[in-house]
Motif scaffolding. Sequence first.
Motif, PDB file in Angstrom:
ATOM      1  N   THR A   2      57.164  69.067  10.741  1.00 25.03           N
ATOM      2  CA  THR A   2      55.791  69.453  10.441  1.00 25.03           C
ATOM      3  C   THR A   2      55.243  68.661   9.266  1.00 25.03           C
ATOM      4  O   THR A   2      54.097  68.215   9.293  1.00 25.03           O
ATOM      5  CB  THR A   2      55.705  70.959  10.130  1.00 25.03           C
ATOM      6  OG1 THR A   2      56.239  71.673  11.246  1.00 25.03           O
ATOM      7  CG2 THR A   2      54.276  71.388   9.894  1.00 25.03           C
ATOM      8  N   SER A   3      56.047  68.449   8.226  1.00 32.00           N
ATOM      9  CA  SER A   3      55.566  67.693   7.064  1.00 32.00           C
ATOM     10  C   SER A   3      55.292  66.242   7.447  1.00 32.00           C
ATOM     11  O   SER A   3      54.376  65.617   6.897  1.00 32.00           O
ATOM     12  CB  SER A   3      56.566  67.762   5.915  1.00 32.00           C
ATOM     13  OG  SER A   3      57.787  67.152   6.289  1.00 32.00           O
ATOM     14  N   ASN A   4      56.051  65.703   8.387  1.00 30.30           N
ATOM     15  CA  ASN A   4      55.809  64.340   8.854  1.00 30.30           C
ATOM     16  C   ASN A   4      54.476  64.249   9.587  1.00 30.30           C
ATOM     17  O   ASN A   4      53.727  63.294   9.419  1.00 30.30           O
ATOM     18  CB  ASN A   4      56.963  63.888   9.760  1.00 30.30           C
ATOM     19  CG  ASN A   4      56.933  62.400  10.016  1.00 30.30           C
ATOM     20  OD1 ASN A   4      56.502  61.623   9.176  1.00 30.30           O
ATOM     21  ND2 ASN A   4      57.383  62.011  11.191  1.00 30.30           N
ATOM     22  N   ILE A   5      54.153  65.260  10.376  1.00 33.36           N
ATOM     23  CA  ILE A   5      52.880  65.284  11.100  1.00 33.36           C
ATOM     24  C   ILE A   5      51.727  65.421  10.117  1.00 33.36           C
ATOM     25  O   ILE A   5      50.723  64.708  10.219  1.00 33.36           O
ATOM     26  CB  ILE A   5      52.866  66.427  12.144  1.00 33.36           C
ATOM     27  CG1 ILE A   5      53.882  66.116  13.254  1.00 33.36           C
ATOM     28  CG2 ILE A   5      51.472  66.621  12.722  1.00 33.36           C
ATOM     29  CD1 ILE A   5      54.125  67.263  14.201  1.00 33.36           C
ATOM     30  N   VAL A   6      51.861  66.320   9.152  1.00 30.14           N
ATOM     31  CA  VAL A   6      50.819  66.497   8.132  1.00 30.14           C
ATOM     32  C   VAL A   6      50.629  65.187   7.368  1.00 30.14           C
ATOM     33  O   VAL A   6      49.500  64.755   7.127  1.00 30.14           O
ATOM     34  CB  VAL A   6      51.172  67.653   7.174  1.00 30.14           C
ATOM     35  CG1 VAL A   6      50.228  67.688   5.979  1.00 30.14           C
ATOM     36  CG2 VAL A   6      51.155  68.975   7.918  1.00 30.14           C
ATOM     37  N   TYR A   7      51.724  64.548   7.005  1.00 27.06           N
ATOM     38  CA  TYR A   7      51.651  63.269   6.297  1.00 27.06           C
ATOM     39  C   TYR A   7      50.858  62.244   7.114  1.00 27.06           C
ATOM     40  O   TYR A   7      49.951  61.593   6.606  1.00 27.06           O
ATOM     41  CB  TYR A   7      53.060  62.750   6.013  1.00 27.06           C
ATOM     42  CG  TYR A   7      53.083  61.316   5.539  1.00 27.06           C
ATOM     43  CD1 TYR A   7      52.791  61.011   4.220  1.00 27.06           C
ATOM     44  CD2 TYR A   7      53.350  60.272   6.414  1.00 27.06           C
ATOM     45  CE1 TYR A   7      52.777  59.699   3.787  1.00 27.06           C
ATOM     46  CE2 TYR A   7      53.342  58.963   6.000  1.00 27.06           C
ATOM     47  CZ  TYR A   7      53.051  58.676   4.677  1.00 27.06           C
ATOM     48  OH  TYR A   7      53.031  57.379   4.260  1.00 27.06           O
ATOM     49  N   PRO A  12      44.470  58.894   6.538  1.00 27.25           N
ATOM     50  CA  PRO A  12      43.118  58.343   6.439  1.00 27.25           C
ATOM     51  C   PRO A  12      42.354  58.762   5.178  1.00 27.25           C
ATOM     52  O   PRO A  12      41.415  58.098   4.792  1.00 27.25           O
ATOM     53  CB  PRO A  12      42.419  58.865   7.692  1.00 27.25           C
ATOM     54  CG  PRO A  12      43.525  59.066   8.667  1.00 27.25           C
ATOM     55  CD  PRO A  12      44.684  59.548   7.835  1.00 27.25           C
ATOM     56  N   ILE A  13      42.756  59.854   4.543  1.00 22.63           N
ATOM     57  CA  ILE A  13      42.070  60.246   3.306  1.00 22.63           C
ATOM     58  C   ILE A  13      42.857  59.841   2.063  1.00 22.63           C
ATOM     59  O   ILE A  13      42.514  60.235   0.953  1.00 22.63           O
ATOM     60  CB  ILE A  13      41.740  61.758   3.290  1.00 22.63           C
ATOM     61  CG1 ILE A  13      42.998  62.600   3.356  1.00 22.63           C
ATOM     62  CG2 ILE A  13      40.758  62.102   4.396  1.00 22.63           C
ATOM     63  CD1 ILE A  13      42.760  64.073   3.104  1.00 22.63           C
ATOM     64  N   LYS A 100      53.241  59.066  -1.884  1.00 23.01           N
ATOM     65  CA  LYS A 100      54.465  59.118  -1.105  1.00 23.01           C
ATOM     66  C   LYS A 100      54.205  58.438   0.232  1.00 23.01           C
ATOM     67  O   LYS A 100      53.279  58.779   0.949  1.00 23.01           O
ATOM     68  CB  LYS A 100      54.895  60.561  -0.874  1.00 23.01           C
ATOM     69  CG  LYS A 100      56.225  60.668  -0.177  1.00 23.01           C
ATOM     70  CD  LYS A 100      56.678  62.098  -0.043  1.00 23.01           C
ATOM     71  CE  LYS A 100      58.008  62.113   0.672  1.00 23.01           C
ATOM     72  NZ  LYS A 100      58.386  63.413   1.131  1.00 23.01           N
ATOM     73  N   VAL A 101      54.998  57.443   0.536  1.00 22.15           N
ATOM     74  CA  VAL A 101      54.875  56.707   1.793  1.00 22.15           C
ATOM     75  C   VAL A 101      56.164  56.934   2.565  1.00 22.15           C
ATOM     76  O   VAL A 101      57.208  56.410   2.196  1.00 22.15           O
ATOM     77  CB  VAL A 101      54.643  55.198   1.541  1.00 22.15           C
ATOM     78  CG1 VAL A 101      54.556  54.455   2.850  1.00 22.15           C
ATOM     79  CG2 VAL A 101      53.391  54.980   0.719  1.00 22.15           C
TER      80      VAL A 101
END
Length: 185
Positions: A2-7, A12-13, A100-101
């Motif tokens: 889920t955190s990967n999807i949110v990331y 774009p922002i 964080k990338v």
Amino acid sequence: MTSNIVYQLTRPISYLLLNHPAGKIYNWRIPSVLAIVSAVVLFFCFDVSTIAAKDGLIDQLAGFITGLPGFLIAALAAIATFNRPVIDQEMIEGPTITIKVGNTKIENSQLTRRDFLLRLFAYLTVLSIFLVIFVKVAMIVTLPATIALYGQWLFVIGFLLLFWQLLVLLLFGMYYLCERLNMNI
């Protein structure tokens, strides 16, 4: 997962995470002043119900914004595929970024011109899409009479802030593409 999807969906922002003193001026100060001045002029010259109504000022501005996402996506594609060495140079005294990338945290990394422009135009694309949706949803929301006047003014001021931010950043992005990038500054 889920955190990967949110990331991924929030990249774009990521333009708003750039750390540079001029960013505060272009991102928030100039648009805030323009929004306040616009709201004061509108307050004294027009009834809020006509500004926020269907076919009112806000609806007309949203009509203008509706065409922007396509152009901004085309600009993103052009920037991503520019084949000039100058676009991949680091920006001189440009914004640094702490972000964080993936699994890596990048701190105070100097941006290339391409990275800066891609982040800027991605943000402008998302902002223009959001503004159109914001207006369309607000046009169908009915508020209780006791808060309708205040709700309409909050809507108008919020729209004006984001509209002016879009316009100021769009002008800055065009300046950067037309002058700074071509003059190799």
